[in-house]
Design a protein around this motif. Structure first.
Motif, PDB file in Angstrom:
ATOM      1  N   LEU A 162       0.839  -1.204   0.000  1.00  0.00           N
ATOM      2  CA  LEU A 162       0.000   0.000   0.000  1.00  0.00           C
ATOM      3  C   LEU A 162       0.875   1.257   0.000  1.00  0.00           C
ATOM      4  N   MET A 163       1.949   1.253   0.790  1.00  0.00           N
ATOM      5  CA  MET A 163       2.855   2.396   0.811  1.00  0.00           C
ATOM      6  C   MET A 163       3.513   2.589  -0.554  1.00  0.00           C
ATOM      7  N   GLN A 164       3.837   1.509  -1.229  1.00  0.00           N
ATOM      8  CA  GLN A 164       4.386   1.623  -2.573  1.00  0.00           C
ATOM      9  C   GLN A 164       3.403   2.323  -3.502  1.00  0.00           C
ATOM     10  N   MET A 165       2.143   1.971  -3.384  1.00  0.00           N
ATOM     11  CA  MET A 165       1.118   2.580  -4.225  1.00  0.00           C
ATOM     12  C   MET A 165       0.994   4.076  -3.929  1.00  0.00           C
ATOM     13  N   PHE A 166       1.039   4.445  -2.652  1.00  0.00           N
ATOM     14  CA  PHE A 166       0.973   5.861  -2.286  1.00  0.00           C
ATOM     15  C   PHE A 166       2.170   6.629  -2.869  1.00  0.00           C
ATOM     16  N   PHE A 167       3.359   6.035  -2.758  1.00  0.00           N
ATOM     17  CA  PHE A 167       4.572   6.719  -3.229  1.00  0.00           C
ATOM     18  C   PHE A 167       4.626   6.807  -4.755  1.00  0.00           C
ATOM     19  N   HIS A 223      -0.150  11.209  -4.377  1.00  0.00           N
ATOM     20  CA  HIS A 223      -0.149  10.442  -3.120  1.00  0.00           C
ATOM     21  C   HIS A 223      -1.576  10.173  -2.637  1.00  0.00           C
ATOM     22  N   SER A 224      -2.477  10.065  -3.603  1.00  0.00           N
ATOM     23  CA  SER A 224      -3.879   9.804  -3.295  1.00  0.00           C
ATOM     24  C   SER A 224      -4.328   8.575  -4.084  1.00  0.00           C
ATOM     25  N   LEU A 225      -5.111   7.700  -3.425  1.00  0.00           N
ATOM     26  CA  LEU A 225      -5.575   6.468  -4.060  1.00  0.00           C
ATOM     27  C   LEU A 225      -7.053   6.261  -3.778  1.00  0.00           C
ATOM     28  N   ALA A 226      -7.775   5.913  -4.811  1.00  0.00           N
ATOM     29  CA  ALA A 226      -9.195   5.592  -4.626  1.00  0.00           C
ATOM     30  C   ALA A 226      -9.314   4.252  -3.911  1.00  0.00           C
ATOM     31  N   LYS A 227     -10.368   4.125  -3.108  1.00  0.00           N
ATOM     32  CA  LYS A 227     -10.563   2.873  -2.372  1.00  0.00           C
ATOM     33  C   LYS A 227     -10.710   1.691  -3.324  1.00  0.00           C
ATOM     34  N   THR A 228     -11.443   1.904  -4.414  1.00  0.00           N
ATOM     35  CA  THR A 228     -11.645   0.816  -5.374  1.00  0.00           C
ATOM     36  C   THR A 228     -10.316   0.387  -5.997  1.00  0.00           C
ATOM     37  N   GLU A 229      -9.443   1.374  -6.249  1.00  0.00           N
ATOM     38  CA  GLU A 229      -8.127   1.075  -6.834  1.00  0.00           C
ATOM     39  C   GLU A 229      -7.297   0.219  -5.890  1.00  0.00           C
ATOM     40  N   ILE A 230      -7.324   0.578  -4.600  1.00  0.00           N
ATOM     41  CA  ILE A 230      -6.546  -0.183  -3.617  1.00  0.00           C
ATOM     42  C   ILE A 230      -7.065  -1.609  -3.508  1.00  0.00           C
ATOM     43  N   CYS A 231      -8.374  -1.731  -3.414  1.00  0.00           N
ATOM     44  CA  CYS A 231      -8.974  -3.053  -3.243  1.00  0.00           C
ATOM     45  C   CYS A 231      -8.719  -3.951  -4.449  1.00  0.00           C
ATOM     46  N   GLU A 232      -8.766  -3.376  -5.652  1.00  0.00           N
ATOM     47  CA  GLU A 232      -8.541  -4.168  -6.863  1.00  0.00           C
ATOM     48  C   GLU A 232      -7.110  -4.692  -6.940  1.00  0.00           C
ATOM     49  N   ASN A 274       6.591  12.122   9.360  1.00  0.00           N
ATOM     50  CA  ASN A 274       5.667  13.246   9.498  1.00  0.00           C
ATOM     51  C   ASN A 274       4.454  13.064   8.591  1.00  0.00           C
ATOM     52  N   LEU A 275       4.145  11.821   8.293  1.00  0.00           N
ATOM     53  CA  LEU A 275       3.043  11.514   7.377  1.00  0.00           C
ATOM     54  C   LEU A 275       1.795  11.075   8.133  1.00  0.00           C
ATOM     55  N   LYS A 276       0.672  11.296   7.495  1.00  0.00           N
ATOM     56  CA  LYS A 276      -0.599  10.799   8.022  1.00  0.00           C
ATOM     57  C   LYS A 276      -1.492  10.419   6.850  1.00  0.00           C
ATOM     58  N   ILE A 277      -2.445   9.540   7.102  1.00  0.00           N
ATOM     59  CA  ILE A 277      -3.376   9.104   6.069  1.00  0.00           C
ATOM     60  C   ILE A 277      -4.734   9.733   6.355  1.00  0.00           C
ATOM     61  N   GLU A 278      -5.269  10.423   5.354  1.00  0.00           N
ATOM     62  CA  GLU A 278      -6.561  11.089   5.493  1.00  0.00           C
ATOM     63  C   GLU A 278      -7.558  10.472   4.522  1.00  0.00           C
ATOM     64  N   SER A 279      -8.812  10.445   4.945  1.00  0.00           N
ATOM     65  CA  SER A 279      -9.876   9.956   4.072  1.00  0.00           C
ATOM     66  C   SER A 279     -10.387  11.112   3.226  1.00  0.00           C
ATOM     67  N   ASP A 280     -10.472  10.897   1.931  1.00  0.00           N
ATOM     68  CA  ASP A 280     -10.908  11.948   1.004  1.00  0.00           C
ATOM     69  C   ASP A 280     -12.343  11.666   0.572  1.00  0.00           C
ATOM     70  N   ARG A 281     -13.270  12.317   1.300  1.00  0.00           N
ATOM     71  CA  ARG A 281     -14.714  12.219   0.992  1.00  0.00           C
ATOM     72  C   ARG A 281     -15.224  10.780   1.011  1.00  0.00           C
ATOM     73  N   TYR A 303      -8.178   7.589  -0.153  1.00  0.00           N
ATOM     74  CA  TYR A 303      -7.255   7.867   0.943  1.00  0.00           C
ATOM     75  C   TYR A 303      -6.084   8.666   0.378  1.00  0.00           C
ATOM     76  N   ARG A 304      -5.605   9.610   1.198  1.00  0.00           N
ATOM     77  CA  ARG A 304      -4.506  10.458   0.757  1.00  0.00           C
ATOM     78  C   ARG A 304      -3.410  10.451   1.805  1.00  0.00           C
ATOM     79  N   LEU A 305      -2.166  10.321   1.325  1.00  0.00           N
ATOM     80  CA  LEU A 305      -0.987  10.367   2.194  1.00  0.00           C
ATOM     81  C   LEU A 305      -0.498  11.809   2.222  1.00  0.00           C
ATOM     82  N   THR A 306      -0.569  12.465   3.391  1.00  0.00           N
ATOM     83  CA  THR A 306      -0.214  13.873   3.487  1.00  0.00           C
ATOM     84  C   THR A 306       0.837  14.092   4.579  1.00  0.00           C
TER      85      THR A 306
END
Length: 238
Positions: A170-175, A180-189, A218-225, A229-232
């Motif tokens: 998952l961290m690889q996908m964020f990077f 640095h944002s991933l749709a939930k459907t994209e992650i699950c697939e 200094n990173l955190k994961i936020e839910s986007d609507r 999910y976004r790594l900020t």
């Protein structure tokens, strides 16, 4: 270069600078001591007296081979015993000024420059993402470094961030994502391609990954609507 290696180099430079300066001081101190002892011995032989006068001091200075010592070295008389005893004395500051500190100065300069380099690299790692040239294959973001060659994530201090296989993927996908944002459907697939509904599994994965990131970066994961999910990068409080 990893952060721990940079710190090791800095420590070695500090050690080399200190030892070089100390060695020069000790060598000069021995040379000064030998010169003063020789000059005092010649002075006492010529004077044949137990009285220290201005003439004694002038004679002593004339016998000093180190010109910079003349007027700086002093004579001290020990009156505690029954026999006359005289000693030559020189301040530590004078010895330090006479010592050759040029090699140590060069090392101290290199140490300072390396310290500035280490500080600059650390600020880069904390401040934001930076993709280094392909030769290094490292990506920096929010205090975390991903080494493509080693396929590992490192913290600011160079320590390996311990991740489970799923967290690592998952961290690889964020990077790899430009935003640095991933749709939930994209992650699950990608992570669970055969699972019809992996939302709950994804939620658990995110929940367990958050404290790991907070501990090492200094990173955190936020839910986007609720759809992504976004790594900020966390804002640093003043």
């Amino acid at each position: 270069m990893k952060q721990q290696y940079a710190v090791v180099v800095l420590f070695l430079l500090l050690l080399a600078s200190s030892l070089t300066s100390l060695d020069s001081y000790r060598s000069t101190s021995r040379r000064v001591s030998e010169d003063m002892s020789r000059a005092l011995s010649l002075t006492m032989q010529e004077q044949q007296s137990d009285v220290i006068s201005h003439d004694t001091i002038r004679t002593f200075n004339s016998h000093l081979q180190i010109a910079a010592l003349r007027g700086k070295a002093t004579l001290v008389v020990d009156t505690r015993g029954s026999q006359f005893k005289a000693y030559a004395h020189c301040s530590e500051a004078t010895i330090f000024r006479l010592s050759d500190q040029r090699p140590a100065t060069i090392l101290w300069t290199l140490t300072f420059l390396w310290m500035m380099f280490v500080w600059y690299r650390r600020q880069q790692m904390i401040g934001g993402d930076q993709v280094l040239p392909s030769a290094t294959s490292e990506t920096h973001y929010g205090g975390v470094v991903y080494s493509d060659a080693e396929d590992r994530f490192y913290a600011i201090n160079g320590e390996v961030v311990q991740l489970t296989p799923m967290q690592h993927q998952l961290m690889q996908m964020f990077f790899q994502s430009p935003t640095h944002s991933l749709a939930k459907t994209e992650i699950c697939e990608v992570l669970w391609p055969k699972k019809p509904d992996a939302n709950e599994t994804l939620y658990t994965l995110i929940r367990r990954l958050k404290p790991v990131l907070e501990q090492h970066s200094n990173l955190k994961i936020e839910s986007d609507r609720g759809k992504a999910y976004r790594l900020t990068i966390k804002e640093i409080e003043n």
